[in-house]
Each structure stands twice: as C-alpha cells, then as structure tokens.
Design a protein around this motif. Structure first.
Motif, PDB file in Angstrom:
ATOM      1  N   ALA A   1      13.154   0.552  -4.191  1.00  9.85           N
ATOM      2  CA  ALA A   1      14.280   1.051  -4.982  1.00  9.85           C
ATOM      3  C   ALA A   1      13.883   1.255  -6.437  1.00  9.85           C
ATOM      4  O   ALA A   1      14.264   2.248  -7.072  1.00  9.85           O
ATOM      5  N   LEU A   2      13.100   0.336  -6.983  1.00  8.65           N
ATOM      6  CA  LEU A   2      12.654   0.435  -8.378  1.00  8.65           C
ATOM      7  C   LEU A   2      11.813   1.674  -8.591  1.00  8.65           C
ATOM      8  O   LEU A   2      12.015   2.437  -9.548  1.00  8.65           O
ATOM      9  N   GLU A   3      10.845   1.913  -7.698  1.00 10.17           N
ATOM     10  CA  GLU A   3       9.974   3.082  -7.843  1.00 10.17           C
ATOM     11  C   GLU A   3      10.719   4.379  -7.548  1.00 10.17           C
ATOM     12  O   GLU A   3      10.293   5.446  -7.993  1.00 10.17           O
ATOM     13  N   SER A   4      11.807   4.304  -6.814  1.00 13.98           N
ATOM     14  CA  SER A   4      12.603   5.501  -6.525  1.00 13.98           C
ATOM     15  C   SER A   4      13.570   5.839  -7.646  1.00 13.98           C
ATOM     16  O   SER A   4      14.259   6.860  -7.592  1.00 13.98           O
ATOM     17  N   GLY A   5      13.661   4.969  -8.659  1.00 16.51           N
ATOM     18  CA  GLY A   5      14.569   5.212  -9.768  1.00 16.51           C
ATOM     19  C   GLY A   5      15.967   4.670  -9.553  1.00 16.51           C
ATOM     20  O   GLY A   5      16.856   4.895 -10.375  1.00 16.51           O
TER      21      GLY A   5
ATOM     22  N   TYR B   1      17.556   1.864 -10.145  1.00 15.81           N
ATOM     23  CA  TYR B   1      17.337   0.617 -10.866  1.00 15.81           C
ATOM     24  C   TYR B   1      18.440  -0.404 -10.605  1.00 15.81           C
ATOM     25  O   TYR B   1      18.184  -1.613 -10.540  1.00 15.81           O
ATOM     26  N   ALA B   2      19.666   0.049 -10.455  1.00 19.34           N
ATOM     27  CA  ALA B   2      20.767  -0.884 -10.239  1.00 19.34           C
ATOM     28  C   ALA B   2      20.626  -1.599  -8.895  1.00 19.34           C
ATOM     29  O   ALA B   2      20.822  -2.817  -8.790  1.00 19.34           O
ATOM     30  N   THR B   3      20.293  -0.841  -7.839  1.00 16.75           N
ATOM     31  CA  THR B   3      20.068  -1.461  -6.524  1.00 16.75           C
ATOM     32  C   THR B   3      18.909  -2.439  -6.574  1.00 16.75           C
ATOM     33  O   THR B   3      18.976  -3.542  -6.020  1.00 16.75           O
ATOM     34  N   ALA B   4      17.830  -2.019  -7.243  1.00 10.59           N
ATOM     35  CA  ALA B   4      16.669  -2.904  -7.368  1.00 10.59           C
ATOM     36  C   ALA B   4      17.055  -4.207  -8.078  1.00 10.59           C
ATOM     37  O   ALA B   4      16.666  -5.303  -7.663  1.00 10.59           O
TER      38      ALA B   4
ATOM     39  N   TYR C   1       0.828  -1.213   0.000  1.00  8.92           N
ATOM     40  CA  TYR C   1       0.000   0.000   0.000  1.00  8.92           C
ATOM     41  C   TYR C   1       0.861   1.261   0.000  1.00  8.92           C
ATOM     42  O   TYR C   1       0.636   2.190  -0.786  1.00  8.92           O
ATOM     43  N   LEU C   2       1.858   1.309   0.888  1.00  9.54           N
ATOM     44  CA  LEU C   2       2.697   2.505   0.977  1.00  9.54           C
ATOM     45  C   LEU C   2       3.408   2.778  -0.339  1.00  9.54           C
ATOM     46  O   LEU C   2       3.565   3.934  -0.757  1.00  9.54           O
ATOM     47  N   ILE C   3       3.847   1.715  -1.029  1.00  9.46           N
ATOM     48  CA  ILE C   3       4.562   1.887  -2.300  1.00  9.46           C
ATOM     49  C   ILE C   3       3.634   2.433  -3.370  1.00  9.46           C
ATOM     50  O   ILE C   3       3.964   3.377  -4.082  1.00  9.46           O
ATOM     51  N   VAL C   4       2.438   1.873  -3.480  1.00  7.92           N
ATOM     52  CA  VAL C   4       1.556   2.255  -4.584  1.00  7.92           C
ATOM     53  C   VAL C   4       1.037   3.686  -4.421  1.00  7.92           C
ATOM     54  O   VAL C   4       0.760   4.362  -5.411  1.00  7.92           O
ATOM     55  N   VAL C   5       0.913   4.184  -3.165  1.00  9.77           N
ATOM     56  CA  VAL C   5       0.454   5.565  -2.985  1.00  9.77           C
ATOM     57  C   VAL C   5       1.615   6.551  -2.915  1.00  9.77           C
ATOM     58  O   VAL C   5       1.407   7.743  -2.696  1.00  9.77           O
TER      59      VAL C   5
END
Length: 988
Positions: free
Chosen positions: A768-772, A774-777, A724-728
């Motif tokens: 990490a993916l949603e934060s941009g 991408y390498a860490t994700a 939930y926290l990620i999607v909002v």
C-alpha cells in the motif's frame, strides 16, 4: 512511440586463442586492458577450448573444427551478458573458428544473432591454410586432429569459409536479408614464420602488418605496442558508437549502408538486443530438434500462416491433449513468421514478467512500464496499446493457456477482450495460443480453433522408425504407436528409452526391453490394471500412456543404480512449470541431507540428470539473460509429466516431506541473496514463480496435510518473495500472494497476531505504501507495530522495521512535525541494534533528514545527509536507489543555502551514476531537481528546455493528471512567466 533507446556504453571483448595455445596467451593483453583508464567500460572475456599440442590424454576429447565454432556460439549466448557490443579478437586458428561461427550462424538462419558483434580483429590468421609443421607431428604415434588439418595449405574448407565471410559480413556492397556488415580488421606479423603477413591480411579490406613473430604479435609489451594500439582503437570506436532501437529475433535485419549511400566513411550503427525483464520471450527453438511428423500438423501451420479473410479472427488456438505437439506446431509457425514479423513467445506461468519484457522490447519507456506493472494503471492496456502502434507486423504466442483466470484482469472475463488475449485491430497482428482446454473458445474472444490430433498409426510408426532405426520392423513400430495411443510425447519417450538402451555400456546381461515389441509388451502389462483417474476416454488413454512411459523410464534408472531419479522428479513436480534452476537447487546442502534422497552424491546427481534427459523426462533450456553461470541453465518438466507426478500416490502419501524439502531448498538457495538488493534479483527472478506455486499448494493443504514446521517455513518463504516482488515493482502479484496467505490463516492454524503472519501483514502494508495509498498503509502499520511491540519488544529489528514504515507513511502525507520525533527515536534504536553502517540505519536516517529539511532545519539535514552518503558510497554501489536519493536531497539542501554550483555538481553526479533510463520515475525526479536549480541560477533558456522535455516524458509515462506532472507544469509556467516578463530599462 520512441524509436531510440540509450544503452549504457559497455563493450565486451572476447579473445579466441589459436591452435596449440590456451587462454594464457592473452595474459599480457588482459593486464594492459585492466590498467588502461580509457577502457574502463570494457569487460574482458577469454573463450576457452581444448587443443593440446603435444600430449593427448585419454580423458580429453579434442574438439572438431565445427564443434569449436558451435562452442563459441554457445559461449557468446550464455556467458556474455545480454546488453552491450561485442568485439571478437582472435589469434591464428582462432580466426578460422570465428569465421566458421559467422558462416554457420547465417547458414542456420540466425543472422539476427550477429547484431551484437560490433567488430572483429584477427591476428596471424591462416586465411589460406598454413604449411608450418608443429612439433606435435613428431610424437611417436600418428596424431590426426581435425583442427590441425584446417591449417594445411589451401584446404578447401578454409578458403570457402573465408569467401562466405566476405559475402555475408565482410562487404558493404551487397544488400540482402542474410547480409550483415561487421568490420573485420586483419593483422599479420612482420617476422611471422608460421603465417605470412600477406596470408593473414588476405582479401580483407582493412589490414596491416605489425612488428613481431607469430606469438609476439599477441603479447604486447606495453600500451604503445602496435598490436595493443590496434585493439584499443577498435574498442574506442565501438565505445563511441550510439546504440539505436533494440531488435528482436523476429525483426528483419537492418541493411548495411553501401559506399554509394554513405560516403562519410562511418560504419553503420549496430542494433543491440535489450533484456530488461529478467526473462526471455524469444521462441524456444531448441525444441525444434524434435521433427514434426504427419500431414495434419503441416496443414495446421499452413492455416496459421495464410492471410486472414476479411473480418476473420486473428486469434488462433491450438488445442489438444498434453504432449500432442501443440507447442511444437506453434514453434514451426513462429519459425516461418519471423522472416517478416516480430515474434514473442510468452508462457502463462510467467505472464506478467514476460509481458513486461515485451513492453520493453516494444520501446515502452521504463518509467511507464514500472508505473503500470506496479498497479498504477493497466499493464494489459499498456502492452496492447504499443502492440497496436508497432511499426512492424508481429506475432504473439501465448503457450499453455489452460486457465482463463491467469489471462484476465480482476473481476473481468477474457472473452470481453480486456485481458492479455485480444483481437488485434490491425490486419498484420496475429495471436496464437496453445491450450489443453478443448473448450477454450468458450472463454476466449472470437478465435479460430485448430484441434491438434494424435498421430495416426502410420505417422506414429514413421516417427519411431526414423528416431530408432535399430528398434525393429515398421509393423512392430506401428503396433507400439497404437498401444501408446499416438501421443507424440509418449512416442518420443519410448524412442528416447530405446536409444538409451542401445547406447548403454557393454554388459553380460541383455536388456529386457530393447526393441519396439518388448517395449510394447512391457507397456501393455503395466496397463492391465484399471486407470487411476476418471475422465474422457482420449484423456484417460493419453494420461495413462504417459504414466506408463514415465514408470518404465524410472524403473530403468533405478536398475542402473539411480533410485533417486523418481523422488527427485516428484520434488520437481512440487514446483511450478516454469524453468527450474536445477544447479543451485541440486548443489544445496538440503539435497545432500534429505532422507528422501539418500546417498545422493554429486556423481549420482549428474547421473540422474543425464538419465532423465536421455529418457526425455526433462528438457534442458538456457537463460542467457541470467548473469550468474549457475542460472544460465534450467530444466523443465512437460506439463503432462508434471501433472502426473503431482497426483502420484507416493507424493500424496508423503506430501509434507516432499513440500518440506522444496521449501527448505528454496530458502537455502536464496539464503545469501537479500531480495532488496539488485545483485540478488537474478536468483529471485528464477525462483519467484516456484515460490508462488509452492506457497499456494502448501497453504491449500492446511494443517491436516502439511505439518506446522513446514507451514511456518512456507510463510517465511512467502515473506521473502513478497519483499522481492515489492522492490522490483510487481505490486499486483505481491498483493495477490499476500491475500492468499492471509486468507488461509484459519485453515493453517496461524493467528493474525503470530509473528509469521505479522511478517506478511507488514509486507502487505508496504504494498500500500509503495502504491501511494498512504492512509491504508498507516492504518495497517499501526496495528502491526502494536502487535510486534507486544510480542517482540519495542527495539526488536522487526518492530523497528515496521515503526520506520509507519513513520514513512506519516511523512509522505506531509505530517512532518509528527513524523520527525518518531524517526529520531527509531534512528537512535537502529544505531544501537544494527550500528551506523547497516542499510536499515542508513534508510531511517535518510527519512529523518528529509523530515528535518521539510521543517526548515537545513544545516542539520545537510550534515546528516553528508554522513550517510559517505557510508553509502563506502558500502554500496553509487548507482543504488538509496544513494541516488540521498544525493538528490543533499542537492536540495545546497540549493536552499545558495550553493548552486555545488548543488549542480551533486545532482549531475547522481544523473551520471544512475544506470536507469532517462524516463524512469527516479531519474525524472532527479531531472526535476536539476530544472529547479537552473531556474534559481537564472539559466532561463536551459531551464525552459529541460523542463519542457521533462514535462513531455512525464505526460507520456505518468499521464497529465499525475501530481508530479502537474507540479512539472507549474514549474514550466513559472519559467515562461519570467521569460515573458519585460526587462527593466537600464538607467541613464
């Protein structure tokens, strides 16, 4: 700062029926409105109230005139969604109720609450009283209804109400703070024998006669009926109005235009409140029912409201014992301040979501809010930048500021002035905090501290004798006040208890505790044992007093046959101090099956709630912003009660049982509410603060205190909350929660490769993916995929989910050839596991289509996008984010194949379907695609104008150095190069 906010054109029409009828009188109107394509944006509501005309049943109470007006007020605030204009349509006495609602609202100093009411339509309203005799008067026993009396000819209250309406809302000629123009249209029936047409129209400036009798005028036969046309014209006008900047409760009301100022004939534009964050930041005025006692609180309020001396701190801190009245004093200060200031009330337990709502109300672009609260910038700096730039004076209250770590960014201190609490730079900005920490000044920026003292003996006695007139002498009240240490919360608890005893049903047994002296004697007997907790004398006295108040009250409820009250309060104490959505929790099957709450029938649940409320142990509050009726009502425990119950011996002894209960409750009430779907966010907004608290408390105990099954279920609850926290877009709280869980692995005995922890690691990689990043994700997802593949298998749904996120992290790094075979393999597996119309399958196939398009296989990508678009439209709303992105990528395919008109239609349809603002991140992406399309079509001037506007929005929301802003700038430069290029001369 932007001053205009485009609000979706939605109108709520609320029908108010007349005397001796029910909501069924509006059935024909409802049918015609539902079939009218011109009014698809109109939501129909019928306000119900009981008013039987012939039969009086003993189990039904006839609402008094003012009471029905109050019910209408509650209905509009609680049942009607918080955005959109409201049109009131009334019949007969319903018009009197509407008028009384208007005058009461102004009389209570809440004129701002009317800013949503766009227009009022009244049919057959007895504006002077009606002499008609209803058959109910012929019943064989006297019937004297308050409602019926209001219809008698020329009753003074009817005439005075109408005159007050004309002064406050019915005239454009006056300008005052308590005047707010609302167009009122009054209609009478040509054949009405109950209320004459002349009486119905009365003195209202807009009125007419429509064909029909008293009931016929609100039962139109078809869309051509005069009464239906009247309502439709009103709704159409409101739909066409443009909404302007939202207001808040603390903002002075805009004044209506007078005829001399505006001769265009247009009605003034309405101001609509906008609730974006799913949480209210309005002051909790319901608490004002508790009267302030003593001169010291009034002196503190005077200090708070006095103009500050030059260079004096504009941060005020109210400190004192829990229950001493800090918040009540702050609330009274807010009430005075709202006449000239915008005001916001923020609770520390929901600091991020509250400040997110403050940002929206300040007019911060939605995209900019999303970016900051997602962690791509400072949300704290953002809110304060707009506070300092506000055109209006303001007051910000931060309630329960007891822990400095909740108010400062990571690795910084509040005293540095970089957190949520800062010294306002402007002279008309003001911050008030309440805190139980008497040393708060040591960790805050420069501030003025106002210690809130306990009540003196005489002030405490005054509180008791005023609240409980039958409780005994003033001297007895003074002795009880001394025994309770002058703690206002304890005094109010004692008063609530005694009032409850006095209101109890008749009994052959006299209550043991019935007055001030007997209450004091019982309290002193309970206090004879040593205090359970060490601490300062005042703190020990206050906590001990409140503990005894709670004990006496819970014993009373147990004696009344409600032994479940104590364990229920303990369960509530396991939650956070945020508002508790008690209705879904108490209707859960988990409550009915819990051995902690045996024989807890629905009737006993209602009895326990009433008993706890009567005794002042809980406080009921409203969440009008909630869409579900189950979530509009919540309750809170006072922080002192909350703290006392959490350290109670019974709860400590049976900790695993109580936390097991609340974990299962939270899982059960969200069982049918996937956190990724917007329609589920209402319940998740309500429970998320409690999930955070429960997860922390369970994991802090470790496996020595909480058994493994409860810990496993706690981890599942944490995973759902992370989704939930990620999607909002609340990525910072999500990162914090994931860290708490992963740091506790050793203590709770769960290995990093166990499925419960792998679920948390998957969500951390998504952050990490949603934060941009991408390498860490990618790095974390590779580890999660390998572990899940070994544990669950290659094609398990959970493994597939991690494989898709891994492929997405590769795709976002422009490694299309590497991502494409991964996505194709995952899509094939999803078709087998979930089928073609599952959301996971659609999401994977969408990512695959993006990869195919990037690799130049446009036709293949287009075919796939068309197929999944149709599935999305069949299964979900066209405004869902996935559907909008599919439309965008399909438009890009059409552009690539020179089908420009079809591409333009596709992207414009996406822009029409979205419910987000034009400066949100997603909508700006759609707008960029449209700009590209206009350039390709050779519409250079339009392309230039649209791209320039988009660039301005992106600079404001994302900043000038963001890659999307740079990409936008390059597009604008290319367009300007073409515009500046000299055109070839035509050949002769």
């Amino acid at each position: 700062m932007p001053v205009g906010v485009k609000i979706p054109k939605v109108v709520h029409v609320v029908f108010v029926h007349g005397l001796f009828t029910t909501t069924e009188v509006w059935d024909q109107f409802r049918k015609l409105l539902a079939a009218d394509d011109d009014l698809r944006r109109v939501a129909v509501h019928c306000f119900p109230y009981e008013s039987p005309g012939r039969v009086l049943r003993g189990d039904r109470v006839i609402s008094a005139y003012d009471d029905v007006a109050k019910l209408l007020d509650d209905y509009l605030r609680v049942q009607i969604p918080p955005t959109g204009h409201v049109v009131l349509v009334s019949h007969s006495q319903g018009g009197l109720i509407v008028q009384r609602f208007l005058t009461r609202t102004f009389g209570e100093g809440r004129g701002f609450a009317l800013n949503r009411i766009a227009q009022i339509v009244m049919f057959g309203c007895p504006n002077n009283g009606s002499p008609a005799v209803h058959p109910a008067r012929r019943v064989p026993f006297p019937v004297r209804q308050v409602q019926e009396r209001t219809l008698r000819t020329y009753r003074r209250e009817v005439v005075e109400t109408r005159e007050a309406v004309m002064r406050t809302v019915g005239s454009r000629k006056r300008k005052a703070e308590n005047n707010w123009f609302i167009p009122i249209h009054a209609y009478g029936g040509s054949e009405d024998e109950v209320v004459s047409a002349q009486e119905a129209v009365a003195e209202f400036p807009v009125g007419a006669t429509v064909p029909g009798g008293h009931l016929q005028i609100v039962q139109p036969r078809d869309h051509g009926s005069a009464s239906y046309e009247a309502v439709k014209q009103t709704l159409t006008r409101v739909l066409e109005e443009r909404a302007v900047r939202p207001t808040t409760a603390g903002e002075p009301l805009p004044q209506p235009h007078s005829p001399e100022e505006d001769r265009s004939g247009r009605e003034p534009q309405m101001l609509l409140p906008q609730q974006q964050g799913g949480v209210s930041v309005s002051p909790p005025y319901g608490r004002r029912r508790i009267k302030l006692h003593g001169q010291r609180p009034r002196g503190i309020i005077a200090d708070l409201m006095a103009p500050p001396a030059e260079k004096a701190p504009r941060i005020h801190v109210l400190t004192g014992l829990g229950g001493s009245g800090k918040s009540r004093i702050a609330l009274e200060a807010v009430r005075q301040a709202e006449r000239t200031r915008r005001v916001w009330w923020v609770t520390v337990s929901q600091i991020n979501t509250c400040m997110r709502e403050v940002a929206h109300q300040l007019g911060v672009p939605t995209g900019e809010v999303e970016q900051a609260f997602r962690g791509e910038g400072s949300s704290i700096d953002l809110v304060w930048r707009y506070l300092e730039a506000s055109a209006d004076p303001w007051l910000l209250v931060i309630d329960n500021a007891d822990t400095p770590e909740r108010l400062a960014p990571e690795a910084r201190q509040v005293a540095e002035g970089v957190g949520w609490v800062r010294q306002p730079e402007r002279a008309d900005g003001l911050v008030i905090l309440t805190s139980r920490d008497r040393s708060a000044a040591s960790w805050l920026p420069p501030c003025r501290v106002h210690p809130v003292p306990l009540l003196g003996d005489e002030d405490g006695a005054e509180l008791l004798v005023t609240t409980v007139p039958q409780g005994g002498s003033r001297e007895a009240a003074r002795r009880l006040s001394v025994a309770l240490g002058g703690l206002p919360l304890a005094l109010h608890g004692a008063a609530s208890y005694l009032n409850s005893v006095h209101k109890a049903s008749p009994s052959l047994d006299d209550p043991v505790i019935h007055d001030f002296d007997s209450y004091r004697e019982s309290f002193e007997a309970r206090s004879s044992s040593p205090p359970g907790k060490a601490g300062g004398l005042e703190e020990m006295l206050g906590m001990s007093a409140m503990a005894q108040v709670c004990g006496i009250a819970l014993d009373l409820l147990a004696h009344q046959g409600l032994p479940q009250a104590a364990p229920l309060l303990r369960a509530f104490a396991c939650l956070g101090i945020a508002p508790i959505p008690y209705r879904p929790l108490l209707e859960s099957r988990v409550v009915q099956e819990s051995p902690l709450l045996p024989d807890f029938t629905r009737g006993r649940r209602n009895g326990v709630l009433k008993g706890l409320d009567d005794l002042g142990l809980i406080e009921r509050i409203s969440r009008p912003e909630a869409e579900s009726s189950h979530l509009t009502h919540s309750l809170t425990l006072h922080p002192v009660v909350h703290a006392l119950l959490r350290v109670e011996a019974e709860l400590e002894h049976r900790r695993s049982e109580y936390y097991g209960l609340v974990v299962e409750l939270l899982l059960d009430v969200t069982r049918w509410s996937p956190p990724d779907e917007p329609q589920s966010w209402d319940i998740w907004t309500a429970v998320a603060p409690h999930v955070m608290e429960v997860v922390r408390a369970c994991l802090a105990g470790g496996s020595d205190v909480i058994n493994d099954e409860v810990l496993r279920r706690t981890l599942e609850l944490a995973r759902q909350n992370l989704r939930y926290l990620i999607v909002v877009g609340l990525l910072r709280p999500a990162h914090e929660l994931a860290g708490v869980v992963l740091d506790s692995c050793d203590a709770i005995g769960f290995q990093p490769e166990s499925e419960a922890i792998l679920g948390i690691r998957h969500e951390k990689a998504r952050i990490a993916l949603e934060s941009g990043d991408y390498a860490t994700a990618e790095g974390e997802l590779r580890n999660v995929v390998a572990a899940r593949q070994d544990l669950l298998g290659l094609d398990d749904p959970r493994t597939l989910a991690s494989r898709h996120k891994l492929a997405r992290s590769i795709l976002e790094q422009f490694r299309f050839e590497e991502a494409e075979p991964h996505l194709r393999s995952i899509a094939a597996a999803e078709l087998v596991v979930h089928g073609p119309d599952h959301s996971d399958t659609v999401a994977v196939r969408h990512s695959l289509a993006r990869a195919m398009f990037a690799l130049g296989r446009t036709s293949e990508a287009e075919a796939a996008l068309r197929e999944i678009l149709q599935i999305s439209l069949d299964k979900w709303s066209p405004s869902t984010m996935e559907t909008l992105r599919i439309r965008q990528n399909l438009a890009r395919c059409l552009m690539q194949t020179q089908r420009h008109e079809e591409a333009e239609g596709m992207i414009r349809r996406a822009l029409e379907d979205t419910m987000q603002r034009s400066d949100s991140v997603l909508v700006m992406t759609l707008r960029h695609t449209l700009c590209q399309l206009l350039l390709i079509q050779g519409q250079l001037r339009r392309a230039h104008a649209e791209t320039a506007r988009l660039l301005a929005d992106r600079k404001q929301v994302l900043g000038s150095k963001h890659p999307e802003t740079i990409r936008n700038q390059k597009l604008l430069d290319a367009i300007e190069d073409v515009l500046d290029r000299p055109r070839p001369k035509p050949q002769e």
